[in-house]
Write an enzyme that holds these catalytic residues in place. Structure first.
Site, PDB file in Angstrom:
ATOM      1  N   CYS A 239       0.866  -1.197   0.000  1.00 17.38           N
ATOM      2  CA  CYS A 239       0.000   0.000   0.000  1.00 17.38           C
ATOM      3  C   CYS A 239       0.888   1.227   0.000  1.00 17.38           C
ATOM      4  O   CYS A 239       1.707   1.399  -0.892  1.00 17.38           O
ATOM      5  CB  CYS A 239      -0.969  -0.028   1.174  1.00 17.38           C
ATOM      6  SG  CYS A 239      -0.191  -0.118   2.798  1.00 17.38           S
ATOM      7  N   ARG A 244      -2.280  -0.890   5.488  1.00 18.11           N
ATOM      8  CA  ARG A 244      -3.449  -1.410   4.773  1.00 18.11           C
ATOM      9  C   ARG A 244      -3.121  -2.745   4.115  1.00 18.11           C
ATOM     10  O   ARG A 244      -3.960  -3.636   4.027  1.00 18.11           O
ATOM     11  CB  ARG A 244      -3.915  -0.388   3.723  1.00 18.11           C
ATOM     12  CG  ARG A 244      -4.632   0.809   4.290  1.00 18.11           C
ATOM     13  CD  ARG A 244      -4.970   1.835   3.215  1.00 18.11           C
ATOM     14  NE  ARG A 244      -3.808   2.573   2.747  1.00 18.11           N
ATOM     15  CZ  ARG A 244      -3.822   3.493   1.776  1.00 18.11           C
ATOM     16  NH1 ARG A 244      -4.955   3.764   1.152  1.00 18.11           N
ATOM     17  NH2 ARG A 244      -2.735   4.142   1.431  1.00 18.11           N
TER      18      ARG A 244
END
Lengths: 289, 340
Positions: A239, A244
């Site tokens: 990410c 994430r």
């Protein structure tokens, strides 16, 4: 939850409520917003600051073995404790903490399905500002096992050879290079775009409205069928700074059950700044912002 | 309550209390200035910009409320209900997620009454609004709501305010404008009856925007109870909008006050027109309307096409002053000539 490849890595909020006082079960909150814990948290939980306690700002790296040992010992966490991690933004940094704890060999670690938002919105789930203190422990971490951590040279090689599934879990605007980072974020890059060969599957496609993970069938549909992740190949999720993608790493490894999944925590803040690293950017012909 | 005019006629000695009269706009305190049937916000007719001779169009100027927006109504009603339940004190204040206007109304009312107030707001709220909240005496907590889009993640500001209300319930109570029926009641008790009276029951259309939806739901309930034929036309900004306080349908799930059955027509308007139209309203009609009013005006303009007849009322929620930076962003030419 029972259908997941490894259902033992998740607990429900109801299970958490029933086990707030259980010996050997410890709750750890890790948020994007480091003010959230102080505003209110699960009784008995401890808060970990991802920016200062899970990263080594001097080496620009994840926390070292010694730093992790010191952190967990300070919170009175024992090696055989079952750690229940939860946090805001549907467990972004809780998943990052889960990944780090696994790298350092903590055996019993789970995410609370739905994270902080689910707990908050259930009437029977209490929050407190009381900070419980625990006697200092002597936590002993293992050497970092890097099997599930991708470093940039490996990622460049996998991208060039197209020998792995690269899953970019950022928002479509970040993937296409329309923006370099979500609004308000200080960690950015020189260029917008994505690693050549990556497929864009935003992390949020894996979660339901209430913050819990989608069913196994839905997850397989999203990642394997729609996005074309080939289970026979290694998979690398990335990410912007690796939190994430920890969430998606968790989904791919533990919920779907792929054999070889890595998190590239250097992610776009590393790759996007790297000299000599080609990018793809659909909205421009040259590799520039 | 202020004395009625007849009280003045029979009085020979004037005390400060006796000269109080909403007719003369003399109020004994700021609470008396809050709107209602006896003290309505003005309706001003649209003239130059009205494209339809058979349709009479009014703007209801909600910025004439004491704290500058329609949110004074909901804020006053919500505080009244909390006071009735003895939920507020000098040590137990209000926490509320707000894009600005509700927070400002709550903060100002709470301050005067001696209640603490913490406003939790998204970072995208203009600095001017944040400063206004501080000026009114509120503590601020600013949340980054736009980290990475996620269905169901909810607004960070709403969840943070809920956290305070749940974890620190001895210090905070959360009115929760998105779910509080008093937000609807405020418009059933004040805005609706005001419009009905001001138009002598001739209103045929009302034009409103969607935010918490207290206004649209309350207005629709009251006006349709007076005349089921009254048409309620709601406007929403197009996706990706930057109109503070408004919500696109895709963002409406946080509002429990939204009732689609009460809305006769829902128009999606290009949000850029909010800014363009409100500037036009200022220049052609002298109405210093904010961007949400520009959006509503576009809705009225579209609905008036094809020779409509009737009397329409647009709810102009607040004025332009808080948003000058946003206008400069939309129209960079406004900055021409602003430097020596």
């Amino acid at each position: 939850m029972a259908d997941y490849a490894d259902p033992n890595v998740l607990v429900t909020t109801d299970w958490a409520l029933e086990n707030l006082e259980t010996e050997g079960v410890r709750f750890v909150e890790i948020d994007v917003d480091n003010n959230a814990f102080d505003a209110g948290h699960i009784p008995g939980s401890v808060g970990i600051n991802w920016a200062t306690e899970l990263n080594d700002p001097v080496n620009r790296d994840i926390v070292s073995r010694e730093q992790l040992e010191s952190l967990l010992s300070r919170h009175g966490i024992q090696n055989d404790d079952t750690l229940i991690l939860y946090g805001d933004n549907n467990n972004w940094f809780a998943a990052f903490g889960f990944w780090i704890l696994k790298l350092y060999g903590h055996e019993h670690v789970k995410l609370m399905n739905g994270g902080r938002v689910k707990w908050l919105n259930e009437d029977d789930k209490p929050l407190t500002t009381d900070q419980k203190t625990f006697p200092t422990a002597h936590y002993s971490a293992q050497e970092m096992d890097t099997t599930e951590r991708a470093l940039v040279l490996e990622v460049m090689q996998l991208s060039a050879n197209r020998t792995a599934n690269l899953v970019d879990v950022r928002s479509p605007d970040e993937f296409t290079g329309k923006v370099i980072a979500p609004p308000g974020m200080t960690e950015t890059a020189q260029r917008g775009g994505h690693i050549p060969g990556a497929a864009n599957v935003p992390w949020s496609t894996a979660v339901n409205q209430d913050g819990t993970f989608k069913s196994l069938d839905e997850l397989k549909q999203i990642y394997l069928e729609t996005a074309g992740v080939d289970p026979s190949k290694p998979t690398v999720a990335y990410c912007r700074i690796g939190e994430r993608s920890s969430h998606t790493w968790f989904v791919l490894k533990y919920l779907i059950g792929l054999a070889n999944v890595k998190n590239y925590d250097g992610s776009w803040t590393e790759y996007g700044n790297l000299i000599g690293a080609p990018i793809e950017k659909p909205t421009a012909t040259t590799a520039s912002v | 309550m202020p004395p009625s005019p007849s009280d003045h006629e029979t009085s020979h000695t004037s005390t400060p209390e006796q000269i109080s009269s909403t007719d003369q706009r003399v109020y004994q305190d700021i609470f008396e200035m809050l709107p209602g049937v006896d003290n309505p916000t003005p309706l001003v007719r649209i003239n130059q910009l009205n494209p339809c001779e058979t349709f009479t169009l009014y703007a209801k100027l909600e910025w004439m409320n004491p704290f500058g927006s329609i949110k004074d109504r909901a804020a006053a009603q919500m505080i009244k209900a909390l006071e009735a339940n003895q939920e507020l004190s000098a040590t137990r204040g209000i926490v509320e997620p707000t894009s600005g206007n509700t927070g400002l109304s709550l903060a100002a009312l709470a301050s005067v009454k001696g209640y603490p107030m913490r406003a939790v707001l998204p970072n995208k709220v203009p600095l001017t609004k944040k400063l206004l909240l501080r000026l009114a005496g509120a503590e601020l907590q600013v949340i980054n709501d736009e980290l990475c889009p996620a269905p169901g993640l909810g607004d960070g500001s709403i969840n943070m305010a809920k956290t305070y209300a749940k974890a620190q319930s001895t210090r905070y109570v959360m009115p929760n404008q998105y779910e509080n029926q008093n937000n609807v009641e405020a418009h059933i008790e004040t805005t609706g009856p005001e419009i009905w009276n001001q138009t002598s029951g001739q209103v045929t259309h009302v034009f409103v925007s969607l935010g918490t939806c207290g206004t649209v739901t309350g207005l629709a309930k009251f006006l349709k109870s007076q005349n089921p034929e009254v048409r309620v036309i709601a406007v929403q900004p197009s996706e990706g909008h930057d109109v503070p306080g408004l919500r696109n349908i895709s963002q409406l799930e946080v509002s429990k006050l939204y009732d689609a059955d009460l809305i006769d027509e829902l128009l999606e308007i290009d949000f850029r027109l909010a800014y363009q139209n409100s500037m036009e309203l200022f220049r052609k009609e002298g109405l210093r309307a904010g961007p949400s009013s520009g959006l509503i005006f576009e809705g009225a303009r579209q609905a008036m096409k094809s020779g409509a007849e009737g009397v329409g009322v647009m709810i102009f929620c607040d004025d332009i002053f808080k948003y000058t930076d946003s206008y400069a962003r939309h129209f960079p030419e406004l900055l021409d000539g602003t430097e020596p």
